[in-house]
Design an enzyme around this catalytic site. Structure first.
Site: not given
Length: 207
Positions: A71-72, A74-76, A136-138, A167
């Site tokens: 994946g690309q 993302t934010y946590h 989101s998944l990664g 993403c």
């Protein structure tokens, strides 16, 4: 039946958690119990294998960490429920695609328990509500074992998503559970529900 250990870790820094996940995956053997970690991170952007620099529009004071998951970018951040799945897929008899489907369907089921209708998209991993992304998944798989996992937006500051193309999609709308329900939501309660559903879908005994 393989044993599953579920750890609720609270709010933990990203980098040490990443190192711990890598260590567990590198050192495990055929007897090692599977683990699911449920946690939150302080604000951080993570850039996956396919990530391109141009999708980081204005990270500002939020750190950016390169990681080996698919994946690309993302934010946590606090208020987002993160689940890391360290599973021996060979032992479970699961392929990567089957694990992704189980994760997506688990998120759909948890959201349905709050009266929110969500669905995965065939061409863009994750879970969506009316076209807006809520989870989101990664994943990464090494020697038949998975690590990294999923992130569900529960009740968080959504502004940092505007500093990236989430993403890799410019203008992708993001949403969160707290915006879709009338009652306040507890991230601990969401974590409990997610744990039970994941146990069921992956074939572990319920607790």
């Amino acid at each position: 039946m393989p044993q599953l250990i579920v750890r609720e870790l609270g709010l933990v820094e990203y980098q040490p958690t990443l190192e711990a996940m890598r260590s567990l995956t590198a050192e495990r053997d055929a007897e090692t119990a599977d683990e699911i970690w449920l946690l939150q991170h302080p604000p951080v952007f993570t850039q996956g294998q396919a990530g391109k620099a141009e999708h980081l529009l204005a990270p500002g004071d939020i750190p950016v960490i390169q990681v080996e998951r698919g994946g690309q970018v993302t934010y946590h951040g606090p208020g987002q429920l993160v689940g890391y799945l360290m599973l021996d897929l060979r032992r479970l008899g699961l392929g990567v695609r089957e694990l992704v489907t189980a994760m997506e369907q688990s998120l759909v089921e948890v959201l349905a328990s709050y009266g929110v209708e969500a669905a995965p998209k065939a061409d863009a991993p994750g879970v969506y509500v009316d076209g807006a992304k809520i989870a989101s998944l990664g994943l990464r798989v090494r020697r038949g074992c998975s690590f990294h996992g999923l992130a569900l937006n529960v009740d968080m500051d959504m502004q940092p998503f505007q500093r990236i193309n989430p993403c890799g999609y410019s203008g992708l709308r993001m949403t969160q559970l707290s915006e879709l329900v009338a009652e306040p939501v507890s991230i601990d309660e969401v974590a409990r529900r997610l744990e039970q559903v994941l146990r069921q879908r992956l074939g572990y005994p319920l607790v």
